[in-house]
Design a protein around this motif. Structure first.
Motif, PDB file in Angstrom:
ATOM      1  N   LYS A 191       0.824  -1.212   0.000  1.00 14.90           N
ATOM      2  CA  LYS A 191       0.000   0.000   0.000  1.00 14.90           C
ATOM      3  C   LYS A 191       0.861   1.266   0.000  1.00 14.90           C
ATOM      4  O   LYS A 191       0.534   2.242  -0.661  1.00 14.90           O
ATOM      5  N   LYS A 192       1.951   1.244   0.733  1.00 16.26           N
ATOM      6  CA  LYS A 192       2.794   2.431   0.861  1.00 16.26           C
ATOM      7  C   LYS A 192       3.526   2.773  -0.427  1.00 16.26           C
ATOM      8  O   LYS A 192       3.654   3.944  -0.793  1.00 16.26           O
ATOM      9  N   VAL A 193       4.026   1.752  -1.126  1.00 15.60           N
ATOM     10  CA  VAL A 193       4.869   2.030  -2.297  1.00 15.60           C
ATOM     11  C   VAL A 193       4.077   2.118  -3.595  1.00 15.60           C
ATOM     12  O   VAL A 193       4.584   2.573  -4.613  1.00 15.60           O
ATOM     13  N   GLU A 194       2.830   1.682  -3.598  1.00 13.81           N
ATOM     14  CA  GLU A 194       1.936   1.786  -4.752  1.00 13.81           C
ATOM     15  C   GLU A 194       2.548   1.177  -6.029  1.00 13.81           C
ATOM     16  O   GLU A 194       3.025   1.897  -6.916  1.00 13.81           O
ATOM     17  N   PRO A 195       2.524  -0.140  -6.148  1.00 13.55           N
ATOM     18  CA  PRO A 195       3.069  -0.786  -7.349  1.00 13.55           C
ATOM     19  C   PRO A 195       2.359  -0.330  -8.627  1.00 13.55           C
ATOM     20  O   PRO A 195       1.158  -0.034  -8.611  1.00 13.55           O
ATOM     21  N   THR A 196       3.094  -0.291  -9.724  1.00 13.42           N
ATOM     22  CA  THR A 196       2.507   0.029 -11.024  1.00 13.42           C
ATOM     23  C   THR A 196       1.849  -1.221 -11.597  1.00 13.42           C
ATOM     24  O   THR A 196       1.979  -2.323 -11.053  1.00 13.42           O
ATOM     25  N   GLY A 197       1.177  -1.062 -12.719  1.00 13.74           N
ATOM     26  CA  GLY A 197       0.551  -2.199 -13.374  1.00 13.74           C
ATOM     27  C   GLY A 197       1.542  -3.218 -13.891  1.00 13.74           C
ATOM     28  O   GLY A 197       1.160  -4.356 -14.208  1.00 13.74           O
ATOM     29  N   ASN A 198       2.815  -2.849 -13.970  1.00  8.03           N
ATOM     30  CA  ASN A 198       3.854  -3.773 -14.441  1.00  8.03           C
ATOM     31  C   ASN A 198       4.367  -4.695 -13.339  1.00  8.03           C
ATOM     32  O   ASN A 198       5.107  -5.639 -13.619  1.00  8.03           O
ATOM     33  N   ALA A 199       4.021  -4.418 -12.104  1.00  5.08           N
ATOM     34  CA  ALA A 199       4.538  -5.207 -10.984  1.00  5.08           C
ATOM     35  C   ALA A 199       3.749  -6.507 -10.862  1.00  5.08           C
ATOM     36  O   ALA A 199       2.613  -6.516 -10.403  1.00  5.08           O
ATOM     37  N   LYS A 200       4.365  -7.599 -11.268  1.00  2.00           N
ATOM     38  CA  LYS A 200       3.726  -8.916 -11.215  1.00  2.00           C
ATOM     39  C   LYS A 200       4.314  -9.803 -10.113  1.00  2.00           C
ATOM     40  O   LYS A 200       3.666 -10.743  -9.665  1.00  2.00           O
ATOM     41  N   TYR A 201       5.528  -9.490  -9.706  1.00  2.00           N
ATOM     42  CA  TYR A 201       6.232 -10.296  -8.707  1.00  2.00           C
ATOM     43  C   TYR A 201       6.943  -9.389  -7.699  1.00  2.00           C
ATOM     44  O   TYR A 201       7.187  -8.201  -7.979  1.00  2.00           O
ATOM     45  N   VAL A 202       7.281  -9.972  -6.551  1.00  2.00           N
ATOM     46  CA  VAL A 202       8.085  -9.288  -5.541  1.00  2.00           C
ATOM     47  C   VAL A 202       9.327 -10.130  -5.287  1.00  2.00           C
ATOM     48  O   VAL A 202       9.233 -11.340  -5.053  1.00  2.00           O
ATOM     49  N   GLU A 203      10.482  -9.494  -5.343  1.00  2.00           N
ATOM     50  CA  GLU A 203      11.762 -10.162  -5.111  1.00  2.00           C
ATOM     51  C   GLU A 203      12.342  -9.688  -3.785  1.00  2.00           C
ATOM     52  O   GLU A 203      12.349  -8.481  -3.500  1.00  2.00           O
ATOM     53  N   PHE A 204      12.830 -10.633  -2.986  1.00  2.00           N
ATOM     54  CA  PHE A 204      13.453 -10.328  -1.703  1.00  2.00           C
ATOM     55  C   PHE A 204      14.937 -10.661  -1.784  1.00  2.00           C
ATOM     56  O   PHE A 204      15.312 -11.773  -2.162  1.00  2.00           O
ATOM     57  N   ILE A 205      15.776  -9.701  -1.443  1.00  2.00           N
ATOM     58  CA  ILE A 205      17.222  -9.884  -1.496  1.00  2.00           C
ATOM     59  C   ILE A 205      17.774  -9.716  -0.089  1.00  2.00           C
ATOM     60  O   ILE A 205      17.450  -8.752   0.615  1.00  2.00           O
ATOM     61  N   THR A 206      18.615 -10.650   0.326  1.00  2.00           N
ATOM     62  CA  THR A 206      19.103 -10.664   1.702  1.00  2.00           C
ATOM     63  C   THR A 206      20.540 -10.160   1.788  1.00  2.00           C
ATOM     64  O   THR A 206      21.225  -9.971   0.779  1.00  2.00           O
ATOM     65  N   LEU A 207      20.983  -9.927   3.015  1.00  2.00           N
ATOM     66  CA  LEU A 207      22.333  -9.416   3.236  1.00  2.00           C
ATOM     67  C   LEU A 207      23.372 -10.378   2.673  1.00  2.00           C
ATOM     68  O   LEU A 207      23.252 -11.592   2.809  1.00  2.00           O
ATOM     69  N   ASN A 208      24.402  -9.806   2.064  1.00  2.00           N
ATOM     70  CA  ASN A 208      25.470 -10.590   1.448  1.00  2.00           C
ATOM     71  C   ASN A 208      26.803 -10.015   1.918  1.00  2.00           C
ATOM     72  O   ASN A 208      27.381  -9.149   1.283  1.00  2.00           O
TER      73      ASN A 208
END
Length: 326
Positions: free
Chosen positions: A164-181
């Motif tokens: 809700k906060k970031v308001e995805p566009t219509g192109n956003a189909k997936y969410v990727e999570f990247i962890t500390l490296n």
């Protein structure tokens, strides 16, 4: 729970329960330096934090109101079991390695970038992220792909609050999570077991489901390092490896993201990885499980439930062949 015993039958403590010799000996030097005024307050706090971690002292409280709509009635896994039997390959591949090695992880300062196909990209430090939405406690079953399970009271809020906060566009189909490296903080990074950094992903409708929990604590306290501090995902209807730990970046993307275990062994770890007793792992059955802290080390006494018992996610996969999209 596996209990180590000596040949004469006496129970032995886990290695993580024994104060390391180097820590014990360093205390004498440390006390002398404090007395001489050679160590400032910041260093004093850091040393105190490290020693508390080594001794298993209580962590900072993270109070939250229980959400009964998302709270399993199962008996909770003992805290000690939940914090000493973990998968967190950044700290080693043995189940006891994270508890033994994760004291090197520094969770302050910490920021999480949220970017990609969104109208309002943002970078939030961990304290701002903690305050983004009201915290609640949820008691979730967690099922791991190896065949073991736990029941843990998690503290966080639905990931939908981020959406809700970031308001995805219509192109956003997936969410990727990247962890500390970070090899300096994570001794397992750099091994050939996985491609680093550890990445995971969800369809955006999965990420938006109320069960998807952005998690900051467990058992009423902040997350221990070995359990994914300071922020992780908990997805109770999926196998545990889908719940990314120590997250530093969240990306909203158009295409299905590549995920670490799917890259490493695509026949064994699919993108969806929903708990499914009808789809076996190539090397073992998924029809049953053992509950850590209750069942024997090798015994599988419980029937595994579809979606780990969280049937309200079923509409997300209507019409899909879940043996093909495993």
């Amino acid at each position: 729970m596996l209990i180590k015993r000596s040949p004469n039958g006496i129970e032995l403590p886990f290695s993580s329960e024994i104060t390391p010799r180097e820590l014990y000996e360093s205390r004498r030097t440390f006390i002398k330096q404090v007395a001489a005024g050679a160590i400032g307050s910041a260093a004093l706090l850091e040393m105190a934090n490290r020693e508390a971690f080594a001794q298993g002292a209580g962590l900072a409280k993270l109070p939250a109101k229980l959400n009964p709509a998302y709270s399993a009635l199962d008996k909770q896994t003992p805290y000690k079991d939940a914090t000493t039997y973990n998968n967190f390959y950044e700290f080693g591949t043995d189940k006891s390695d994270p508890a033994a090695n994760a004291g090197t992880l520094k969770t302050r300062p910490w920021t999480v970038q949220i970017e990609g196909e969104v109208k309002k990209p943002m970078t939030l430090d961990i304290d701002a992220l903690l305050k983004l939405a009201p915290m609640e406690e949820r008691i979730y079953r967690l099922r791991c792909v190896e065949g073991w399970s736990m029941v843990i009271p998690w503290v966080g809020y639905s990931f939908s609050e981020i959406i809700k906060k970031v308001e995805p566009t219509g192109n956003a189909k997936y969410v990727e999570f990247i962890t500390l490296n970070d090899r300096k903080q994570m001794p397992g990074v750099g091994s050939r077991v996985l491609e680093w950094p550890y990445t995971e992903g969800l369809r955006i409708d999965e990420a938006n489901h109320p069960l998807a929990l952005l998690t900051f604590g467990m058992y009423g306290e902040v997350l221990p390092n070995q359990n994914g501090a300071p922020v992780r995902m908990v997805l109770p209807w999926k196998y545990g490896f889908k719940s990314a730990k120590s997250i530093v970046k969240i990306r909203f993307v158009k295409d299905m993201p590549r995920t670490s275990w799917n890259i490493s062994a695509p026949r064994e770890y699919g993108f969806y990885s929903n708990v499914n007793p009808d789809v076996d792992h190539p090397r073992w059955s998924q029809a049953s499980e053992r509950r850590i802290g209750e069942d024997g080390f090798l015994a599988r006494k419980r029937k595994t439930l579809m979606f780990n018992g969280y049937s309200d996610v079923a509409p997300l996969y209507a019409g899909m062949d879940l043996k093909k999209f495993y």
